[in-house]
Design a protein around this motif. Structure first.
Motif, PDB file in Angstrom:
ATOM      1  N   LEU A 120      12.839   6.173  -2.800  1.00  0.00           N
ATOM      2  CA  LEU A 120      12.068   4.927  -2.763  1.00  0.00           C
ATOM      3  C   LEU A 120      11.128   4.901  -1.556  1.00  0.00           C
ATOM      4  CD1 LEU A 120      14.820   2.290  -3.687  1.00  0.00           C
ATOM      5  CD2 LEU A 120      12.866   2.974  -5.098  1.00  0.00           C
ATOM      6  N   THR A 121      11.608   5.359  -0.423  1.00  0.00           N
ATOM      7  CA  THR A 121      10.769   5.393   0.783  1.00  0.00           C
ATOM      8  C   THR A 121       9.564   6.293   0.580  1.00  0.00           C
ATOM      9  OG1 THR A 121      12.722   5.018   2.180  1.00  0.00           O
ATOM     10  CG2 THR A 121      10.765   5.907   3.252  1.00  0.00           C
ATOM     11  N   ALA A 122       9.784   7.464  -0.036  1.00  0.00           N
ATOM     12  CA  ALA A 122       8.678   8.393  -0.284  1.00  0.00           C
ATOM     13  C   ALA A 122       7.656   7.795  -1.238  1.00  0.00           C
ATOM     14  CB  ALA A 122       9.232   9.714  -0.841  1.00  0.00           C
ATOM     15  N   VAL A 123       8.133   7.130  -2.291  1.00  0.00           N
ATOM     16  CA  VAL A 123       7.213   6.502  -3.245  1.00  0.00           C
ATOM     17  C   VAL A 123       6.400   5.412  -2.549  1.00  0.00           C
ATOM     18  CG1 VAL A 123       7.092   5.044  -5.304  1.00  0.00           C
ATOM     19  CG2 VAL A 123       8.571   7.050  -5.287  1.00  0.00           C
ATOM     20  N   GLY A 124       7.064   4.588  -1.735  1.00  0.00           N
ATOM     21  CA  GLY A 124       6.356   3.538  -1.023  1.00  0.00           C
ATOM     22  C   GLY A 124       5.317   4.089  -0.065  1.00  0.00           C
ATOM     23  N   TRP A 125       5.672   5.137   0.683  1.00  0.00           N
ATOM     24  CA  TRP A 125       4.716   5.744   1.613  1.00  0.00           C
ATOM     25  C   TRP A 125       3.525   6.319   0.857  1.00  0.00           C
ATOM     26  CZ3 TRP A 125       2.995  10.807   2.111  1.00  0.00           C
ATOM     27  CH2 TRP A 125       2.241  11.079   3.271  1.00  0.00           C
ATOM     28  N   TRP A 126       3.788   7.031  -0.236  1.00  0.00           N
ATOM     29  CA  TRP A 126       2.711   7.593  -1.049  1.00  0.00           C
ATOM     30  C   TRP A 126       1.789   6.486  -1.561  1.00  0.00           C
ATOM     31  CZ3 TRP A 126       2.119   6.713  -6.403  1.00  0.00           C
ATOM     32  CH2 TRP A 126       1.128   7.473  -7.031  1.00  0.00           C
ATOM     33  N   GLY A 127       2.373   5.374  -2.006  1.00  0.00           N
ATOM     34  CA  GLY A 127       1.563   4.268  -2.493  1.00  0.00           C
ATOM     35  C   GLY A 127       0.714   3.662  -1.391  1.00  0.00           C
ATOM     36  N   GLU A 128       1.257   3.527  -0.189  1.00  0.00           N
ATOM     37  CA  GLU A 128       0.473   2.964   0.912  1.00  0.00           C
ATOM     38  C   GLU A 128      -0.690   3.874   1.285  1.00  0.00           C
ATOM     39  OE1 GLU A 128       2.318   0.710   4.118  1.00  0.00           O
ATOM     40  OE2 GLU A 128       4.263   1.312   3.307  1.00  0.00           O
ATOM     41  N   VAL A 129      -0.468   5.193   1.248  1.00  0.00           N
ATOM     42  CA  VAL A 129      -1.555   6.131   1.533  1.00  0.00           C
ATOM     43  C   VAL A 129      -2.655   6.001   0.482  1.00  0.00           C
ATOM     44  CG1 VAL A 129      -2.165   8.580   1.658  1.00  0.00           C
ATOM     45  CG2 VAL A 129      -0.091   7.747   2.800  1.00  0.00           C
ATOM     46  N   ARG A 130      -2.273   5.849  -0.777  1.00  0.00           N
ATOM     47  CA  ARG A 130      -3.269   5.697  -1.844  1.00  0.00           C
ATOM     48  C   ARG A 130      -4.055   4.396  -1.681  1.00  0.00           C
ATOM     49  NH1 ARG A 130      -3.383   8.341  -6.708  1.00  0.00           N
ATOM     50  NH2 ARG A 130      -3.918   6.378  -7.731  1.00  0.00           N
ATOM     51  N   VAL A 131      -3.363   3.324  -1.353  1.00  0.00           N
ATOM     52  CA  VAL A 131      -4.058   2.051  -1.148  1.00  0.00           C
ATOM     53  C   VAL A 131      -5.030   2.158   0.019  1.00  0.00           C
ATOM     54  CG1 VAL A 131      -3.742  -0.356  -0.439  1.00  0.00           C
ATOM     55  CG2 VAL A 131      -2.259   0.624  -2.175  1.00  0.00           C
ATOM     56  N   ALA A 132      -4.615   2.844   1.089  1.00  0.00           N
ATOM     57  CA  ALA A 132      -5.477   2.987   2.261  1.00  0.00           C
ATOM     58  C   ALA A 132      -6.718   3.804   1.954  1.00  0.00           C
ATOM     59  CB  ALA A 132      -4.700   3.645   3.399  1.00  0.00           C
ATOM     60  N   ALA A 133      -6.608   4.740   0.977  1.00  0.00           N
ATOM     61  CA  ALA A 133      -7.733   5.618   0.656  1.00  0.00           C
ATOM     62  C   ALA A 133      -8.766   4.957  -0.240  1.00  0.00           C
ATOM     63  CB  ALA A 133      -7.218   6.896  -0.013  1.00  0.00           C
ATOM     64  N   ARG A 134      -8.403   3.830  -0.871  1.00  0.00           N
ATOM     65  CA  ARG A 134      -9.351   3.166  -1.763  1.00  0.00           C
ATOM     66  C   ARG A 134     -10.424   2.438  -0.968  1.00  0.00           C
ATOM     67  NH1 ARG A 134      -4.936   0.046  -5.395  1.00  0.00           N
ATOM     68  NH2 ARG A 134      -3.982   1.847  -6.415  1.00  0.00           N
ATOM     69  N   PRO A 135     -11.665   2.415  -1.496  1.00  0.00           N
ATOM     70  CA  PRO A 135     -12.685   1.572  -0.855  1.00  0.00           C
ATOM     71  C   PRO A 135     -12.340   0.114  -1.064  1.00  0.00           C
ATOM     72  CG  PRO A 135     -13.507   2.449  -2.934  1.00  0.00           C
ATOM     73  CD  PRO A 135     -12.187   3.123  -2.675  1.00  0.00           C
ATOM     74  N   PRO A 136     -12.767  -0.784  -0.168  1.00  0.00           N
ATOM     75  CA  PRO A 136     -12.496  -2.203  -0.347  1.00  0.00           C
ATOM     76  C   PRO A 136     -12.956  -2.671  -1.713  1.00  0.00           C
ATOM     77  CG  PRO A 136     -13.430  -1.819   1.812  1.00  0.00           C
ATOM     78  CD  PRO A 136     -13.519  -0.515   1.059  1.00  0.00           C
ATOM     79  N   ARG A 137     -12.117  -3.478  -2.377  1.00  0.00           N
ATOM     80  CA  ARG A 137     -12.373  -3.921  -3.748  1.00  0.00           C
ATOM     81  C   ARG A 137     -13.673  -4.686  -3.877  1.00  0.00           C
ATOM     82  NH1 ARG A 137      -8.572  -4.441  -7.645  1.00  0.00           N
ATOM     83  NH2 ARG A 137      -6.953  -4.297  -6.068  1.00  0.00           N
ATOM     84  N   ASP A 138     -14.041  -5.436  -2.803  1.00  0.00           N
ATOM     85  CA  ASP A 138     -15.216  -6.289  -2.915  1.00  0.00           C
ATOM     86  C   ASP A 138     -16.458  -5.660  -2.299  1.00  0.00           C
ATOM     87  OD1 ASP A 138     -14.386  -6.335  -0.343  1.00  0.00           O
ATOM     88  OD2 ASP A 138     -14.606  -8.518  -0.064  1.00  0.00           O
ATOM     89  N   ALA A 139     -16.412  -4.319  -2.023  1.00  0.00           N
ATOM     90  CA  ALA A 139     -17.548  -3.686  -1.377  1.00  0.00           C
ATOM     91  C   ALA A 139     -18.789  -3.750  -2.252  1.00  0.00           C
ATOM     92  CB  ALA A 139     -17.224  -2.225  -1.040  1.00  0.00           C
TER      93      ALA A 139
END
Length: 435
Positions: free
Chosen positions: A378-397
């Protein structure tokens, strides 16, 4: 940035209110077992009542949290706590009623006040300066650890020394007292207009914004899963090692005390690194401690491992609360904390269920190691998800660029970095509004 920033009369009133609201939560599972243990099939019925209570919490927290509006916070919380007090009073006053009725009372007692944790946490951070948010959450962590350290002994002493119904009547009175405390605190927080429309910048719905930070919920669930694993399997582990089962109470109290110390230490200074990195390191440390407890034949080593594990687990949970605070707008913080509460409860239940099923087939130490493996996944999945969210451009850009091209004023971009980066951009005004 120090604990002096949270030393105020309002925070003291909040602390008394929070103890009144949370003491029943800590007392409930064990109190329900003691309530019916002398009836035929009492332990099975007690487990069913405890399960109904936890299911009520898991269902009530997100549903009621989503409806909690900052402009009407006091009324929302008062209603939930009042219904919860009625549920506890029903259990204490009518212990001999049919099992289905008792399950109904337990469900209400768990579900009705389930949004109070998120609401009170948000209110606490609104009572202190923005710079003291980490210290305020550390104070909450210490308070919670103290409640959980005292509650099991109080329940056992009252149920065995006075009457089985007394802990539940005390829980009802405690929850009712928290309602009085709410009326000495602000009626609202943040800048919500009270419309409850759920509209967000860029047209994102309330539910979409809340589910967009799912990695924080996953790692929050992982952080409590190990705590549940240790609590539920510890008696069987002690028996396996030839250690008196009666030591389980003091050992769990030591773990709770460690949690309080961890909360205090976390608030003493600003720690380096991203929140998600701190979270992973702390969770790895908790896993090592629980693994050491599972493999050691020594009561002293088990005790030390649980105290250190509780200390690290408290820090891990604080990183999750701080990540959520940075990720969400201020008017959604209470709802986000409520979803986190439900996710943590689900993680606790899932790991406990896995360990319980495995105990029929394998040794307690093996069951604990399997639970550690699930938690690390679960920790690995959560960390992976946070990295993916951080890599996305801002939604309202894109919308901001289009607005600027049309002659509008584009909002200032938020800071970059993890769920505390691109998500910080989504929730920067939330962090400001909560301070």
């Amino acid at each position: 940035m120090s604990y002096r920033d949270v030393a105020s009369r309002q925070v003291l009133i909040w602390a008394c209110t929070a103890v009144g609201a949370r003491m029943p939560v800590a007392m409930a599972p064990l109190a329900l077992v003691f309530l019916v243990r002398e009836r035929p099939g009492g332990y099975s019925l007690g487990a069913a009542l405890a399960a109904a209570y936890v299911i009520g919490e898991i269902m009530g927290a997100p549903v009621l949290g989503l409806r909690l509006r900052p402009a009407r916070a006091r009324l929302h919380l008062t209603g939930g706590l009042a219904c919860g007090a009625v549920g506890f009073a029903g259990l204490g006053l009518l212990p001999d009623t049919p099992s289905a009725v008792l399950c109904g009372f337990a469900l209400v007692a768990g579900a009705a006040p389930a949004a109070a944790t998120g609401g009170l946490r948000t209110l606490l951070t609104a009572l202190v300066p923005e710079r003291a948010a980490a210290q305020a959450l550390s104070v909450e962590s210490m308070l919670t650890a103290g409640v959980w350290a005292v509650s099991p002994a109080a329940v056992a002493g009252l149920a065995l020394g006075v009457a089985p119904r007394v802990p539940l009547l005390l829980a009802a009175a405690s929850m009712a007292s928290s309602i009085a405390g709410l009326w000495l605190l602000p009626a609202a927080w943040g800048g919500d207009d009270g419309t409850g429309s759920g509209a967000r910048a860029g047209g994102a719905s309330l539910l979409k914004v809340l589910t967009g930070v799912w990695p924080v919920y996953v790692t929050g669930a992982a952080s409590l899963a190990l705590l549940g694993l240790a609590e539920l399997v510890l008696p069987a582990l002690l028996e396996q090692r030839g250690i008196g089962v009666g030591w389980s109470g003091p050992l769990l109290t030591g773990m709770a005390v460690g949690g309080g110390l961890g909360g205090f230490a976390y608030g003493l200074r600003a720690w380096p690194g991203r929140l998600r990195t701190r979270s992973v390191l702390l969770m790895a440390g908790v896993s090592v401690c629980v693994t050491a407890a599972a493999l050691s034949p020594s009561a002293a080593v088990i005790a030390a491992a649980l105290v250190v594990g509780g200390t690290l687990q408290s820090g891990a949970m604080l990183t999750r609360n701080l990540s959520l605070r940075e990720a969400l707008p201020s008017d959604l913080l209470a709802a986000g904390y409520s979803v986190m509460y439900a996710a943590a409860g689900a993680g606790y239940a899932a790991t406990g269920s896995l360990a319980g099923a495995l105990l029929r087939e394998v040794a307690p130490s093996t069951a604990i190691l399997a639970g550690v493996g699930l938690t690390l996944a679960l920790t690995a999945v959560g960390w992976w998800g946070e990295v993916r969210v951080a890599a996305r451009p801002p939604r309202d850009a894109d919308g901001a660029a289009a607005s600027a091209a049309a002659g509008g004023t584009a909002p200032a971009p938020g800071p970059a970095g993890g769920v505390e980066g691109s998500v910080e951009g989504m929730g920067a005004r939330g962090a400001e509004g909560c301070g």
